[in-house]
Design a protein around this motif. Sequence first.
Motif, short mmCIF file in Angstrom:
data_model
loop_
_atom_site.label_atom_id
_atom_site.label_comp_id
_atom_site.label_asym_id
_atom_site.label_seq_id
_atom_site.Cartn_x
_atom_site.Cartn_y
_atom_site.Cartn_z
N LYS A 198 0.84 -1.20 0.00
CA LYS A 198 0.00 0.00 0.00
C LYS A 198 0.87 1.25 0.00
O LYS A 198 0.62 2.20 -0.76
CB LYS A 198 -0.90 -0.01 1.24
CG LYS A 198 -1.77 1.23 1.38
CD LYS A 198 -2.55 1.16 2.69
CE LYS A 198 -3.28 2.48 2.94
NZ LYS A 198 -3.96 2.48 4.25
N GLN A 202 0.44 3.20 -3.91
CA GLN A 202 -0.55 4.28 -4.01
C GLN A 202 0.08 5.53 -4.61
O GLN A 202 1.23 5.84 -4.36
CB GLN A 202 -1.13 4.61 -2.64
CG GLN A 202 -2.22 3.64 -2.20
CD GLN A 202 -2.95 4.17 -0.98
OE1 GLN A 202 -2.34 4.64 -0.04
NE2 GLN A 202 -4.27 4.04 -0.98
N ASP A 206 -4.52 9.21 -5.32
CA ASP A 206 -5.35 8.34 -4.48
C ASP A 206 -5.62 8.94 -3.11
O ASP A 206 -6.56 8.55 -2.43
CB ASP A 206 -4.66 6.98 -4.30
CG ASP A 206 -4.46 6.24 -5.61
OD1 ASP A 206 -5.36 6.30 -6.45
OD2 ASP A 206 -3.40 5.61 -5.78
#
Length: 332
Positions: A198, A202, A206
């Motif tokens: 993550k 990202q 986002d």
Amino acid sequence: MTQEFSETAIKRMARHVLEIELEALELSKKSIDDQFLKAVDVIAKTKGRVVVLGIGKSGIIGRKISATLASTGTPSFFVHPVEALHGDLGMIMPGDVILAISFSGQTEEINKILPSLERRKLTIIGMTGNAHSKLALMSDIHITIHIEREACPYNLAPTASTTATLAVGDALALCLMKIKHFEKRDFAVFHPGGSLGKLLTQQVKDLMRKGKNNPTVRETASVKDALFVMTQTGAAGATSVVDNKGHLLGYFTDGDLRRLLQKGADLLNKNITEVMTKNPHHILDTVPAIDAAKMIHATHVDNLPVLDKSGKVVGIIDEKDLIEYLAFLDKK
């Protein structure tokens, strides 16, 4: 506790098991020899996959080694030897490398399929504790697993041997990881559901604040107008200054306001272009979010205007939006 086994006795037994397994790990250093180097070289050069074979406890360890290889940049999958005898050999392609695991080296189900693998001219890497076993002798490369004894009091249950095999498998996978220049970002791509994935996959778009939460004013606005927009759009405490096409001209923050007020300046009716920061730090919306955190960390600002590839302001990214990322950088 039972009368037969006191807490002291159980602790003593548990520590004895760990001592034997630590001894096995120490002996595992002997496995890093010329044969180990050949195995690394063959796998690093292959354009195929590493097909791991094993049965019983060795099969469980084999699955874990295969998973570690696959997740660190070396394509790999596990095939159960019994299933291989009944058709799954068709999963194995030319150019694949076989990693066959059996501590005894005499596992019947594995040894039955070795001739077929040999006929297909596949490189076989055997991993056993017996250099004179059938698997060892039929392997092109043999990695010996060195242990003195199992942790089992009867020297039967695979314990120290599986620990040592797993450790050598990890060493193999991580050496290949280095050779292939497999980096954190690659790891994140292979683990998108994990916390590191993550963090490293990202993008700014986002996480950025956009639409009504993206404070912007035109270059014709006054400082009073800018303060109104900053207040209306949330807690970022800043606004982008844009032209009539939405391109970034400057940036104004509540920190700028405080510094100017300390000078006793009459601000509210000034044009925003007189007090804004021209050519401010900014970031593109397609940049990884971790890079935004790095910029905020390095420049000691609270937030950044976000631009698209045409230079238009499409959002704002605040340090509060990047807490996980900043924490990750502080740990490095």
